[in-house]
Design an enzyme around this catalytic site. Sequence first.
Site, PDB file in Angstrom:
ATOM      1  CG  ASP A 295      -2.325  -0.834   1.053  1.00 56.24           C
ATOM      2  OD1 ASP A 295      -2.243  -1.725   0.053  1.00 56.24           O
ATOM      3  OD2 ASP A 295      -2.713  -1.303   2.179  1.00 56.24           O
ATOM      4  CG  ASN A 374      -4.011   5.750   3.749  1.00 53.36           C
ATOM      5  OD1 ASN A 374      -4.910   5.382   2.962  1.00 53.36           O
ATOM      6  ND2 ASN A 374      -3.066   4.978   4.056  1.00 53.36           N
ATOM      7  CG  ASP A 404      -1.815  10.939  22.953  1.00 51.61           C
ATOM      8  OD1 ASP A 404      -1.592  11.740  24.037  1.00 51.61           O
ATOM      9  OD2 ASP A 404      -1.639   9.598  23.341  1.00 51.61           O
TER      10      ASP A 404
END
Length: 531
Positions: A295, A374, A404
């Site tokens: 990928d 992505n 975070d």
Amino acid sequence: MTTSKLNSTDPLGNGEASLPCSPDNKFSDSLTLFHSEKAVQELLQQTPIQHTDDHLIEFSEALRTVAKALKQAAEGKAFAQAEAAEWKRRFELERAQNQQLEHKGKSPGECNGDINAQQMENSTNQPMLRNEANEQSENCCTNGLCSHEILHDGETDSHAKAVQNKMMRKASFKLSWWCKGDISDQHKHDVVSFERGNITAAGRSSKQISLKWESNPQTVLVMTKPNSTSVQILCADMIRWMKEHKKLNIYVEPRVMSELLSESSYFNFVQTWKDEKEILSLHTKVDLVVTLGGDGTVLWAASMFKGPVPPIVSFSLGSLGFMTPFHSEQYRDCLDSILKGPISITLRHRMQCHVIRDAAKNEYETEEPILVLNEVTIDRGISSFLVNLECYCDNSFVTRVQGDGLILSTTSGSTAYSLGAGGSMVHPQVPGILFTPICPHSLSFRPLILPEHVTIRVQVPFNSRSPAWASFDGKDRKQLAAGDALVCSMAPWPVPTACQIDSTNDFLRSIHDGLHWNLRKTQSVEGPRDL
């Protein structure tokens, strides 16, 4: 101090406005906000700040935030007034055109009414007149798609009944399609259909997307995973077969070009590029892209194209294969079938990201846009403090992220970092943006899926304890200081990837094989049962 004095000098805008709101002074609100901001700035300069007084430091930071908010409000007010003036101008222009039509003849509504009345009176003696009247009625409605419809009951001998039927006419309306503030008919046939006042969901002609070549492909770009001997051997064999058996023009990366020429001078026919300018025009030369890797190789191939992307055929030679459905052992049969066509493809949407610095004068002074297939990730980096992010969706406040970080993912990236952070797996052809927090310091912060047409703005507030960091598809890391913002929207150029069977079959097979999704031993038939 008198009341008028207070109203004219209050830096925070308390009390009545010093400028009256009247048609002669339509920018009074904006000027008031400007004077308020100026007063805040003067107060900041005059207030002595001691480094040892934390309360005064926090108060000064709050005043700076207020000043910036007032500046943004003034700019927004001016923009809204300009937009209102433009709409007023369009309305007056349309009203003038309607008045000209009235002077020349009857209005469209009167034309429809006369035709329908004549149609009711003569329906018995002249059956063909009904169709002619309907055609004239449709021609009368020229401003968009209308929904005029007459309700008939078969009685035509009474003039009162004809008037009653005319009054029972169904109300007309028009549908307009808005995309980021602009009227556009680009997607109207893909979403709903509307005819004669009835709105229905548009039926899809096909569940899958098929690509059929109108002419034979001539040029192929081959991109490979680096530092792999098996990939180099397969690449050389594939290029030799495509040149000798398919008579194709071959493009490769400069790195692959050097590897091929070091192996044999036979590959002198292979072409490559020299600079960024040639890469920008690569989509005008290449008909098909072949990737050999995982990928990550598909992500690298997509990043090469800043605009339209040719169809990508990806062979699985990596560790994960959510976007690589083809096996390298049968590459000749696969390429032969794809070059003949038709082929099923998956349109994978990309996001376009802009970093807007606080020092920029306007949103047009941004850095070069970055396209991601992505996700874009905003995290706290090496800081020990929680990241502090303010999130907006089409200028509407969404939430404040304290944790975070935050992931803004495409549906193709739903099986990547977003999945690890607790986001849902989404079919790659579902148009949307995934809003997934990373370890939020809140029990009620759940992931969101937003529509594809929205614009998301993530800003680091001025009272943040530390800067944030943004990474795009796992690379191109950029720091976001206090006041900086990241604006993301769906890019107009999707990435078409070829399917082995079809889009849904490939997606389900990838999550079964790659993630072992819902893999469990079947319950034994021997044991207690319901009687």
